[in-house]
Each structure stands twice: as structure tokens, then as C-alpha cells.
Design a protein around this motif. Structure first.
Motif, short mmCIF file in Angstrom:
data_model
loop_
_atom_site.label_atom_id
_atom_site.label_comp_id
_atom_site.label_asym_id
_atom_site.label_seq_id
_atom_site.Cartn_x
_atom_site.Cartn_y
_atom_site.Cartn_z
N GLU A 216 64.48 61.08 22.59
CA GLU A 216 65.40 62.27 22.53
C GLU A 216 65.05 62.72 20.42
N PHE A 217 63.34 61.39 20.11
CA PHE A 217 62.68 62.27 19.11
C PHE A 217 61.84 62.73 19.76
N LYS A 218 61.26 63.70 18.74
CA LYS A 218 60.77 64.86 19.47
C LYS A 218 59.27 64.42 18.26
N PRO A 219 57.74 64.09 18.63
CA PRO A 219 56.76 64.61 18.08
C PRO A 219 56.73 64.97 16.46
N VAL A 220 56.40 64.57 15.23
CA VAL A 220 55.82 65.57 14.41
C VAL A 220 54.74 65.13 13.97
N PRO A 221 53.59 66.90 13.25
CA PRO A 221 52.83 66.58 12.54
C PRO A 221 51.90 65.16 11.74
N CYS A 222 50.72 64.71 11.90
CA CYS A 222 51.28 63.93 10.76
C CYS A 222 49.93 63.95 9.87
N ARG A 223 49.64 64.86 8.78
CA ARG A 223 48.83 65.60 8.01
C ARG A 223 48.69 64.26 6.58
N GLY A 224 47.03 64.13 6.37
CA GLY A 224 47.13 64.31 4.60
C GLY A 224 48.17 63.36 4.02
N SER A 225 47.55 63.57 3.00
CA SER A 225 49.31 63.32 2.14
C SER A 225 50.69 62.08 2.48
N ASP A 226 50.57 63.43 3.20
CA ASP A 226 51.95 63.48 3.50
C ASP A 226 52.96 62.17 4.48
N CYS A 227 51.45 61.81 5.20
CA CYS A 227 51.46 60.60 6.19
C CYS A 227 49.81 59.52 6.32
N ILE A 228 50.75 59.15 6.05
CA ILE A 228 49.41 56.91 5.35
C ILE A 228 49.86 56.15 5.92
N VAL A 229 49.30 55.50 6.63
CA VAL A 229 49.11 54.95 6.99
C VAL A 229 48.98 53.01 6.16
N ILE A 230 50.97 52.79 6.70
CA ILE A 230 50.70 51.05 5.90
C ILE A 230 49.97 49.89 6.38
N GLY A 231 49.69 49.97 7.73
CA GLY A 231 48.94 48.99 9.04
C GLY A 231 49.61 49.06 10.17
N ARG A 232 48.98 48.51 10.54
CA ARG A 232 49.19 48.46 12.36
C ARG A 232 49.78 46.99 13.04
N VAL A 233 50.96 47.74 14.10
CA VAL A 233 52.39 46.58 14.12
C VAL A 233 52.10 45.31 15.09
N VAL A 234 51.70 44.53 15.49
CA VAL A 234 50.87 43.71 16.05
C VAL A 234 50.93 42.26 16.49
N HIS A 235 52.61 42.48 16.43
CA HIS A 235 53.81 41.64 16.85
C HIS A 235 54.78 42.25 16.91
N PHE A 236 55.75 41.54 18.03
CA PHE A 236 57.21 42.03 17.18
C PHE A 236 58.61 41.38 17.93
N THR A 237 59.42 40.54 17.59
CA THR A 237 60.23 39.82 17.47
C THR A 237 61.57 40.25 18.13
N PRO A 238 62.26 40.66 19.78
CA PRO A 238 62.93 41.13 19.71
C PRO A 238 64.73 40.00 19.11
N LYS A 239 65.53 40.43 18.80
CA LYS A 239 66.16 39.90 18.05
C LYS A 239 68.30 40.30 18.20
N ASN A 240 67.90 41.41 19.12
CA ASN A 240 69.12 42.43 19.55
C ASN A 240 69.02 42.46 20.86
N PHE A 241 69.64 41.80 21.77
CA PHE A 241 69.61 41.68 22.94
C PHE A 241 70.07 42.96 23.62
N ARG A 242 71.02 43.92 23.20
CA ARG A 242 72.54 44.42 23.56
C ARG A 242 71.26 45.43 24.51
N ASP A 243 72.27 46.26 25.56
CA ASP A 243 71.43 46.23 26.03
C ASP A 243 70.26 46.71 27.05
N ARG A 244 69.26 45.37 26.87
CA ARG A 244 68.64 44.59 27.64
C ARG A 244 68.53 43.77 28.54
N LEU A 245 69.64 43.02 28.93
CA LEU A 245 69.55 42.40 30.11
C LEU A 245 71.13 43.33 31.13
#
Length: 245
Positions: A216-245
Motif C-alpha cells: 500500500e506504500f509506494k517507493p520514494v526516491p532516496c537522494r542526497g541529504s534528504d535521505c541518510i543512512v542511520i544504520g542497517r537493521v541486523v535483527h528483529f524480534t516480533p512482539k506483536n503477534f496479532r494477525d500473524r497466527l
């Protein structure tokens, strides 16, 4: 008394650091961002003279300076100084290294934070969450297997539904702030027009885009100083299991 000359190992690590710094400068120039030694020194929090001496092998790197360089350059500490990486893990106690794995902690605590950013600024502030759940634990073995530096990791709560079905609101994502190198298809925490967001980076038609896993969300351009990397997501833990099971 004059300073003692650096050892061959320290000189080699300084040379590695200098090469990575030059790559950082080239990447910054291509993105239209400040890339001088003065700009880097401002981001690092110490003077340009010290920066130049570290890069040229005039003074030895230490754990604190090495960790700051790693975060700035988007690399692991071990990428230019394996000895400091090992020392940092031991001194910080973030990962207890023992001769007997039975006595090493099975998990490591990562600081839970909110990330504050400003538009066009290649810096961020990680504000610790001041409550009883301000730490998030990740497996020690996973950290060691992936050569991750715990002090460069922060944990954040996912907001919104743009990354469903991968991540739902309330899940906890671990961000490696030392990994800022853009990778096609990777999931990153980004400073997008002054907002901290978690998105997937895509490289298409010779341009970068921020994409959501939710169609439902369209891609947006990532250019210059308007789009800066903070860091890469290397791990995630599911906490909200609603609609997953």
C-alpha cells in the motif's frame, strides 16, 4: 620525551583506516555531503589534528577513537583493527569471553532507544528509553558469529505498518549504526527528510529508492541529504503477534 613509534601492526591498522576514510570521502562527495577532514572531525568529536595523526600513523588508535571511526565510516571495528575489536569486547564487557562457554552469558543487553534526527544532518541522537524495559537482549552466539560490535547496536520499536508483513508495529529492530553502506534489498534505519524510518533500500534505474514491504506504500526516491543512512537493521524480534497466527 618523544612519542614511541607505532608498531608494524599499528601502522598497518592506520593504513587500513586511511583507505576506509578515503572511501567514505568519495561516497560523501557523490552524495553531495561534506567530506573534508574538518567535517569528519566535527562528526567524530575531536580535532582535525588528531584525525590526521590517527590516519597517518602518528599516534596509536585506542578503543574509544576506533569505535567513533567505525560508526562514522559505517564499518566494523575489526575491519581496520582486529586487535582493538577484541580489546573493546573484553574491556566493555559487552560480550563476556571466557575459556568455558558454559560460564559466558547466553545473551547481551542492547540499549533500547528512540532515534532523533534532523533533515539534512548526517548525525542522530539515540535517546535511551527510561523505563523498566530499556534493554533488549540478543543472543551472544549470534553477535559473535556475525562479528558485530555491541556498542554500535541500538534497539528501536517499530512504528506504523509500512514494513508488514516483515515487521509489525511494536516489534523491536536492532540497528547496527556502524554499517552505513547501502546494499540493494537491505533493510535500514534512515533519516528521510528529518524523520527516522525503517525501510528497504532498492537500487533501480541507476537511482536509490526507499521501499516498504507493505504494497500500500509506494517507493520514494532516496537522494542526497534528504535521505541518510542511520544504520542497517541486523535483527528483529516480533512482539506483536496479532494477525500473524
Amino acid at each position: 620525551m618523544p612519542a614511541q613509534p607505532l608498531s608494524p601492526e599499528q601502522l598497518a591498522e592506520a593504513a587500513n583506516l586511511k583507505d576506509l576514510f578515503k572511501e567514505w570521502q568519495r561516497s560523501r562527495k557523490e552524495s553531495g555531503l561534506p567530506s573534508s577532514q574538518e567535517a569528519a572531525a566535527d562528526l567524530l568529536g575531536f580535532g582535525q589534528s588528531a584525525l590526521a595523526q590517527y590516519l597517518n600513523g602518528r599516534i596509536p588508535l585506542n578503543v574509544d577513537a576506533g569505535a567513533k571511526f567505525a560508526v562514522l565510516l559505517g564499518v566494523g571495528l575489526s575491519d581496520f583493527s582486529p586487535s582493538l575489536s577484541d580489546q573493546a569486547l573484553r574491556v566493555a564487557g559487552a560480550v563476556a569471553i571466557t575459556d568455558d562457554d558454559d560460564h559466558a552469558p547466553p545473551s547481551v543487553a542492547i540499549q533500547m532507544v528512540t532515534i532523533e534526527v534532523q533533515a539534512g544532518i548526517d548525525r542522530f541522537v539515540a535517546e535511551p528509553i527510561d523505563d523498566g524495559g530499556s534493554k533488549h537482549h540478543v543472543p551472544r552466539q549470534w553477535l559473535e558469529e556475525n562479528d558485530l560490535y555491541p556498542n554500535a547496536l541500538v534497539a528501536v520499536k517499530v512504528k506504523g505498518d509500512s514494513m508488514q508483513p516483515l515487521m509489525y508495529e511494536g516489534d523491536i529492530a536492532v540497528v547496527n549504526t556502524a554499517d552505513k553502506v547501502r546494499k540493494n534489498g537491505g533493510v535500514f534505519a534512515m533519516n528521510y527528510e528529518g524523520q527516522a524510518v525503517i525501510k528497504r533500500l532498492l537500487y533501480e534505474r541507476r537511482d536509490w529508492f526507499l521501499a516498504s514491504d507493505n504494497p500500500e506504500f509506494k517507493p520514494v526516491p532516496c537522494r542526497g541529504s534528504d535521505c541518510i543512512v542511520i544504520g542497517r537493521v541486523v535483527h528483529f524480534t516480533p512482539k506483536n503477534f496479532r494477525d500473524r497466527l
